[in-house]
Design a protein around this motif. Structure first.
Motif, PDB file in Angstrom:
ATOM      1  N   SER A  96       0.842  -1.194   0.000  1.00 35.86           N
ATOM      2  CA  SER A  96       0.000   0.000   0.000  1.00 35.86           C
ATOM      3  C   SER A  96       0.875   1.240   0.000  1.00 35.86           C
ATOM      4  O   SER A  96       1.706   1.429   0.895  1.00 35.86           O
ATOM      5  CB  SER A  96      -0.909  -0.006   1.240  1.00 35.86           C
ATOM      6  N   PHE A  97       0.705   2.095  -1.005  1.00 31.30           N
ATOM      7  CA  PHE A  97       1.443   3.357  -1.100  1.00 31.30           C
ATOM      8  C   PHE A  97       0.518   4.499  -0.681  1.00 31.30           C
ATOM      9  O   PHE A  97      -0.592   4.635  -1.190  1.00 31.30           O
ATOM     10  CB  PHE A  97       1.922   3.591  -2.533  1.00 31.30           C
ATOM     11  N   PHE A  98       0.994   5.316   0.265  1.00 36.02           N
ATOM     12  CA  PHE A  98       0.177   6.433   0.728  1.00 36.02           C
ATOM     13  C   PHE A  98       1.014   7.713   0.767  1.00 36.02           C
ATOM     14  O   PHE A  98       2.241   7.654   0.943  1.00 36.02           O
ATOM     15  CB  PHE A  98      -0.403   6.145   2.115  1.00 36.02           C
ATOM     16  N   PRO A  99       0.387   8.885   0.572  1.00 33.37           N
ATOM     17  CA  PRO A  99       1.131  10.150   0.661  1.00 33.37           C
ATOM     18  C   PRO A  99       1.588  10.364   2.104  1.00 33.37           C
ATOM     19  O   PRO A  99       0.752  10.459   3.011  1.00 33.37           O
ATOM     20  CB  PRO A  99       0.119  11.197   0.214  1.00 33.37           C
ATOM     21  N   ASP A 100       2.879  10.418   2.317  1.00 35.04           N
ATOM     22  CA  ASP A 100       3.417  10.389   3.671  1.00 35.04           C
ATOM     23  C   ASP A 100       2.909  11.540   4.535  1.00 35.04           C
ATOM     24  O   ASP A 100       2.683  11.373   5.734  1.00 35.04           O
ATOM     25  CB  ASP A 100       4.949  10.406   3.622  1.00 35.04           C
ATOM     26  N   ASP A 101       2.727  12.700   3.930  1.00 29.21           N
ATOM     27  CA  ASP A 101       2.234  13.848   4.688  1.00 29.21           C
ATOM     28  C   ASP A 101       0.780  14.169   4.351  1.00 29.21           C
ATOM     29  O   ASP A 101       0.294  15.253   4.677  1.00 29.21           O
ATOM     30  CB  ASP A 101       3.103  15.083   4.399  1.00 29.21           C
ATOM     31  N   GLY A 102       0.097  13.235   3.715  1.00 30.04           N
ATOM     32  CA  GLY A 102      -1.264  13.503   3.253  1.00 30.04           C
ATOM     33  C   GLY A 102      -2.324  12.664   3.934  1.00 30.04           C
ATOM     34  O   GLY A 102      -3.462  12.595   3.450  1.00 30.04           O
ATOM     35  N   VAL A 103      -1.981  11.991   5.035  1.00 30.28           N
ATOM     36  CA  VAL A 103      -2.966  11.224   5.803  1.00 30.28           C
ATOM     37  C   VAL A 103      -2.853  11.641   7.259  1.00 30.28           C
ATOM     38  O   VAL A 103      -1.835  12.203   7.681  1.00 30.28           O
ATOM     39  CB  VAL A 103      -2.733   9.700   5.672  1.00 30.28           C
ATOM     40  N   SER A 104      -3.880  11.378   8.035  1.00 30.05           N
ATOM     41  CA  SER A 104      -3.822  11.738   9.453  1.00 30.05           C
ATOM     42  C   SER A 104      -2.845  10.810  10.174  1.00 30.05           C
ATOM     43  O   SER A 104      -2.540   9.713   9.709  1.00 30.05           O
ATOM     44  CB  SER A 104      -5.215  11.635  10.088  1.00 30.05           C
ATOM     45  N   GLN A 105      -2.358  11.254  11.304  1.00 31.98           N
ATOM     46  CA  GLN A 105      -1.421  10.463  12.081  1.00 31.98           C
ATOM     47  C   GLN A 105      -2.039   9.130  12.500  1.00 31.98           C
ATOM     48  O   GLN A 105      -1.368   8.086  12.490  1.00 31.98           O
ATOM     49  CB  GLN A 105      -0.977  11.242  13.327  1.00 31.98           C
ATOM     50  N   ILE A 106      -3.311   9.168  12.827  1.00 28.27           N
ATOM     51  CA  ILE A 106      -3.987   7.931  13.232  1.00 28.27           C
ATOM     52  C   ILE A 106      -4.112   6.987  12.042  1.00 28.27           C
ATOM     53  O   ILE A 106      -3.899   5.774  12.165  1.00 28.27           O
ATOM     54  CB  ILE A 106      -5.355   8.246  13.855  1.00 28.27           C
ATOM     55  N   GLN A 107      -4.458   7.516  10.864  1.00 28.60           N
ATOM     56  CA  GLN A 107      -4.531   6.681   9.666  1.00 28.60           C
ATOM     57  C   GLN A 107      -3.178   6.029   9.383  1.00 28.60           C
ATOM     58  O   GLN A 107      -3.103   4.855   9.017  1.00 28.60           O
ATOM     59  CB  GLN A 107      -4.970   7.509   8.457  1.00 28.60           C
ATOM     60  N   THR A 134      -0.371  12.937  21.658  1.00 31.95           N
ATOM     61  CA  THR A 134      -0.367  11.589  21.084  1.00 31.95           C
ATOM     62  C   THR A 134      -1.777  11.198  20.656  1.00 31.95           C
ATOM     63  O   THR A 134      -2.757  11.574  21.303  1.00 31.95           O
ATOM     64  CB  THR A 134       0.146  10.551  22.102  1.00 31.95           C
ATOM     65  N   PRO A 135      -1.888  10.446  19.564  1.00 32.99           N
ATOM     66  CA  PRO A 135      -3.217  10.005  19.121  1.00 32.99           C
ATOM     67  C   PRO A 135      -3.999   9.272  20.203  1.00 32.99           C
ATOM     68  O   PRO A 135      -5.212   9.462  20.339  1.00 32.99           O
ATOM     69  CB  PRO A 135      -2.895   9.087  17.934  1.00 32.99           C
ATOM     70  N   LEU A 136      -3.324   8.444  20.975  1.00 38.09           N
ATOM     71  CA  LEU A 136      -4.010   7.668  22.003  1.00 38.09           C
ATOM     72  C   LEU A 136      -4.622   8.582  23.061  1.00 38.09           C
ATOM     73  O   LEU A 136      -5.778   8.407  23.468  1.00 38.09           O
ATOM     74  CB  LEU A 136      -3.039   6.674  22.638  1.00 38.09           C
ATOM     75  N   THR A 176      -5.886  -0.774  18.446  1.00 39.81           N
ATOM     76  CA  THR A 176      -4.783  -0.739  17.476  1.00 39.81           C
ATOM     77  C   THR A 176      -3.718   0.264  17.905  1.00 39.81           C
ATOM     78  O   THR A 176      -2.515  -0.012  17.842  1.00 39.81           O
ATOM     79  CB  THR A 176      -5.315  -0.363  16.075  1.00 39.81           C
ATOM     80  N   LEU A 177      -4.160   1.430  18.347  1.00 42.34           N
ATOM     81  CA  LEU A 177      -3.202   2.471  18.737  1.00 42.34           C
ATOM     82  C   LEU A 177      -2.394   2.062  19.971  1.00 42.34           C
ATOM     83  O   LEU A 177      -1.216   2.379  20.091  1.00 42.34           O
ATOM     84  CB  LEU A 177      -3.928   3.786  18.999  1.00 42.34           C
ATOM     85  N   LYS A 178      -3.037   1.345  20.869  1.00 43.63           N
ATOM     86  CA  LYS A 178      -2.314   0.886  22.058  1.00 43.63           C
ATOM     87  C   LYS A 178      -1.140  -0.005  21.680  1.00 43.63           C
ATOM     88  O   LYS A 178      -0.089   0.007  22.310  1.00 43.63           O
ATOM     89  CB  LYS A 178      -3.260   0.128  22.991  1.00 43.63           C
ATOM     90  N   LYS A 179      -1.316  -0.779  20.607  1.00 43.31           N
ATOM     91  CA  LYS A 179      -0.283  -1.729  20.191  1.00 43.31           C
ATOM     92  C   LYS A 179       0.790  -1.096  19.316  1.00 43.31           C
ATOM     93  O   LYS A 179       1.936  -1.531  19.311  1.00 43.31           O
ATOM     94  CB  LYS A 179      -0.923  -2.880  19.404  1.00 43.31           C
ATOM     95  N   ASN A 180       0.420  -0.061  18.552  1.00 40.82           N
ATOM     96  CA  ASN A 180       1.266   0.322  17.420  1.00 40.82           C
ATOM     97  C   ASN A 180       1.783   1.758  17.435  1.00 40.82           C
ATOM     98  O   ASN A 180       2.228   2.265  16.412  1.00 40.82           O
ATOM     99  CB  ASN A 180       0.478   0.110  16.113  1.00 40.82           C
TER     100      ASN A 180
END
Length: 739
Positions: A398-409, A680-682, A704-708
């Protein structure tokens, strides 16, 4: 009504026992003459039997006799001609004599003695509960399931004074045993016929014959490219036909277009849609998909199995895609209850299983994904649900825009990585990622090298893949049925739908639902400031000249080039592949294209559009929370703003809530004006949770956030060659070379 017609024949019944739950029609010569003429049995199914299956009261005997009359072939009633002949007693007497369990065993043994060909066979309602006898029947038969609503069956049996059927024990209601039996009908059927309320027996018989014809002829449902010459030149006419499985496996058509069904999607009658009132989401999905996927590609029983697997345990809400009243005549279609919290889960919990079934066993497959945020984690999670043997030959990148998604995504995607899945940040925007993947598919030297060197074929899981798009039709249809069930509207009254969209897939699925018979009046396209699509819908000019993608609070619709628009233009252009090719070639080379006036008029009969600023998006989130306690995510807020502007309030509007607000916590905290935003997202999600919002913070996302939170991932430059290197590296690590 069908059961009223049966009642006319009550006095003709020669027995009224439990086993004979259907009526014996005495066919006069005049009735036989009035039957609609059909082809002979030999030309339709050869020496196979047509085997009618369904609950007691479904109409198997009546319909079977009519089908036999139309085809001029023998009709066999299992109750009369097999069971009672074998036992020398009535079915009711046998049931009373031996009890339920032994009856089912002896009934199965008796059916094993059936030896027939070129006949129409009506099974008993309980025959499908015996595996050995059904395997025997299927060897030389096409099994047709007459699917009648449970309430209708109960009404019919009451009319016949039947209050107990085979398999029923004290403490078990008639409704419970009918529901229990459905699993067996689904397991054994080859073809299902929906028998809507009020349908006459002869109409059911015609549906049976049409369904058998479809089953026998897979060429009726071939696929073409949006860029194919529809009438075809000589070279195109010689091209092999493409089917659903080809469209799934190949992803993108060889000429760069997108696959679409050559003859369009099937249309349901109003009665058939109403048949699904009260049905679960799983049942609705099974019904819609089996009509859109030919059984040669996917046997009905296998399709039902994977639909139940996809939507069985992975969604936080048992209703899968519920509709919630927001305010006035606005309703939210909640599409965020899946494991990754976005509408992509509705397709991507199912699509990997479709893909794994369709691919040949002799190849490895590398799935390429471009994502503006939600697709990446949904694809990675979906393919992680495959059984181990499938994961050994299917890998995903999966290729994603590094600065174009939310931190949680981003944390979601990197947390979903496994041995056969990888997420890579690209130093560019989504449009580059999507264009790069299309270039890679079109690079025959590279794809040929991967095939020869590694035995690996490339495919796609974006909505350019038909198997990604098709399941989305289901939730638009289901949402309408939910409003009917809730007595918001009577069936047939129109609704509008408002959908935040960038790549045009979700809104195209709503257009398809409309084509299939759901009374959708207007599809409202909601854009953020990346509003090329909105301008195109308003003016017919798709203009990318001088446009740069602007990052927004709603990143999943930060898209300038809408891939699925190509499918829609092919639709309204009546399959004119030459025109579609010209439009998109011009868009590629000149960065603009103009739709001709007549097509723009057709487009605007279906579509309306507007866009929403960042300020208005945040204000909508704040306003809705203050008045209802409900939190919209940023994409849903965009749609809410546009719906407020464009709906005329003469009918309800269903707003697609395409993501859970938890994925965009910083923007939500900003909109709600909640003090200091934690880093932090969490901690951001914990802060939101403390406000006891509706809906609650996404539980799966929290886990998921707790783990990653501290996982690493790779990034790369915006260079197609670099992307190809990453693809080959994963193939090298995952698949062996071919020698």
């Amino acid at each position: 009504m069908f059961h009223v017609a049966w009642n006319r024949h009550l006095k003709l019944m020669t027995r009224t026992t439990v086993s004979d739950v259907f009526f014996k029609l005495i066919f006069s010569r005049s009735f036989a003459v009035s039957c609609k003429s059909w082809v002979s049995m030999q030309s339709l199914v050869g020496d196979k039997n047509i085997v009618l299956m369904g609950p007691p009261g479904a109409g198997k005997t009546t319909v079977g006799k009519i089908v036999g009359q139309k085809l001029g072939c023998c009709f066999i009633d299992v109750d009369d001609d097999v069971l009672e002949t074998t036992w020398n007693m009535s079915v009711a007497e046998k049931l009373k004599d031996v009890g339920n369990e032994q009856f089912l065993e002896e009934e199965g043994k008796a059916l094993l003695s059936l030896s027939a060909s070129g006949s129409v066979v009506s099974l008993s309602g309980s025959n499908p509960m015996n595996a050995a006898s059904m395997e025997h029947v299927k060897k030389n038969g096409i099994v047709v399931y007459l699917d009648v609503a449970t309430e209708s069956i109960i009404d019919r049996l009451q009319l016949m004074k039947v209050d107990r059927i085979v398999g029923q024990v004290p403490g078990t209601s008639l409704r419970d045993i009918l529901q229990f039996r459905k699993q067996f009908y689904k397991k054994w059927c080859d073809v299902r016929v929906l028998c809507e309320n009020g349908i006459l027996a002869e109409a059911v018989a015609d549906k049976v014959l049409h369904a058998i014809k479809r089953y026998q002829d897979s060429e009726l449902e071939s696929f073409i490219s949006t860029r194919s010459l529809h009438c075809g030149g000589k070279d195109e006419q010689k091209s092999p036909l493409k089917y659903f499985s080809d469209a799934v496996v190949e992803g993108l058509a060889p000429n760069g277009g997108l696959f679409v069904p050559e003859k369009g999607l099937p249309k349901f009658t109003a009665g058939e849609w109403q048949h699904l009132l009260g049905a679960t989401y799983v049942e609705r999905a099974q019904t819609v998909l089996e009509r859109c996927i030919h059984p040669a590609d996917f046997p009905a029983s296998k399709l039902w199995e994977i639909v139940e697997m996809a939507y069985g345990q992975n969604f936080m809400c048992s209703r899968i895609a519920p509709v919630r009243h927001l305010a006035g005549n606005q309703f939210l279609l909640e599409l965020f209850h899946g494991p990754t919290g976005s509408f992509k889960d509705l397709a991507l919990q199912l699509m990997p299983h479709l893909f794994a079934h369709c691919i040949p066993q002799t190849c490895n497959y590398m799935i390429l994904v471009a994502t503006s945020g939600d697709t990446g984690s949904a694809v990675l999670d979906g393919f992680s649900q495959l059984k181990e043997s499938d994961k050994q030959r299917i890998a995903v990148i999966s290729f994603f825009p590094d600065d174009g998604v939310s931190q949680i995504q981003k944390l979601q995607m990197i947390g979903c990585q496994e041995a056969n899945t990888k997420a890579i940040g690209v130093k560019s925007d989504f449009d580059f990622c999507q264009s790069a993947i299309k270039q890679i598919f079109a690079n025959s030297d590279y794809t040929g090298f991967l095939t020869m060197e590694y035995g690996t074929v490339l495919s796609a899981a974006n909505s350019i893949n038909w198997a990604r798009l098709l399941p989305q039709v289901v939730y638009h249809a289901s949402a309408y049925l939910d409003l009917v069930e809730q007595n918001i509207i009577p069936f047939g009254s129109p609704v509008d739908v408002c959908i935040p969209t960038g790549n045009f897939g979700n809104i195209l699925a709503a257009v398809y639902a409309k084509m299939m018979g759901i009374p959708i009046r207007k599809c409202i396209c909601a854009s953020n400031q990346n509003n090329c699509l909105t301008e195109f819908i308003k003016t017919g000019l798709y203009d990318l000249r001088g446009k740069r993608l602007v990052q927004s609070l709603s990143p999943a619709i930060d898209i300038l080039k809408s891939s699925n628009l190509e499918r829609y233009l092919h639709l309204i252009a009546n399959g004119d592949g030459k025109l579609v090719t010209q439009l998109f070639s011009h868009l590629e080379s000149q960065h603009c294209c103009q739709l001709q006036k007549d097509l723009l008029g057709k487009l605007q009969q279906d579509l309306m559009a507007d866009w929403c600023s960042e300020e208005d998006c945040l204000h909508a989130i704040h306003s809705v929370f203050n008045t209802t306690g409900y939190i919209l995510d940023t994409h849903t807020a965009v749609a809410k703003v546009v719906a407020d502007r464009l709906q005329d309030k003469t009918c309800p509007v269903i707003i697609s809530s395409t993501a859970h607000y938890s994925k965009f916590a910083p923007a939500i905290l900003q909109a709600l004006r909640i003090g200091e935003i934690k880093q932090t997202p969490l901690s951001q999600l914990h802060l939101l949770s403390s406000y006891n919002p509706l809906p609650p913070v996404h539980r799966g996302l929290l886990e998921t956030l707790k783990k990653n939170e501290k996982q690493n991932y790779q990034t790369c430059a915006a260079d197609v060659n670099v992307l190809m290197e990453h693809i080959e590296a994963l193939i090298q690590n995952r698949f062996m070379k071919v020698f």
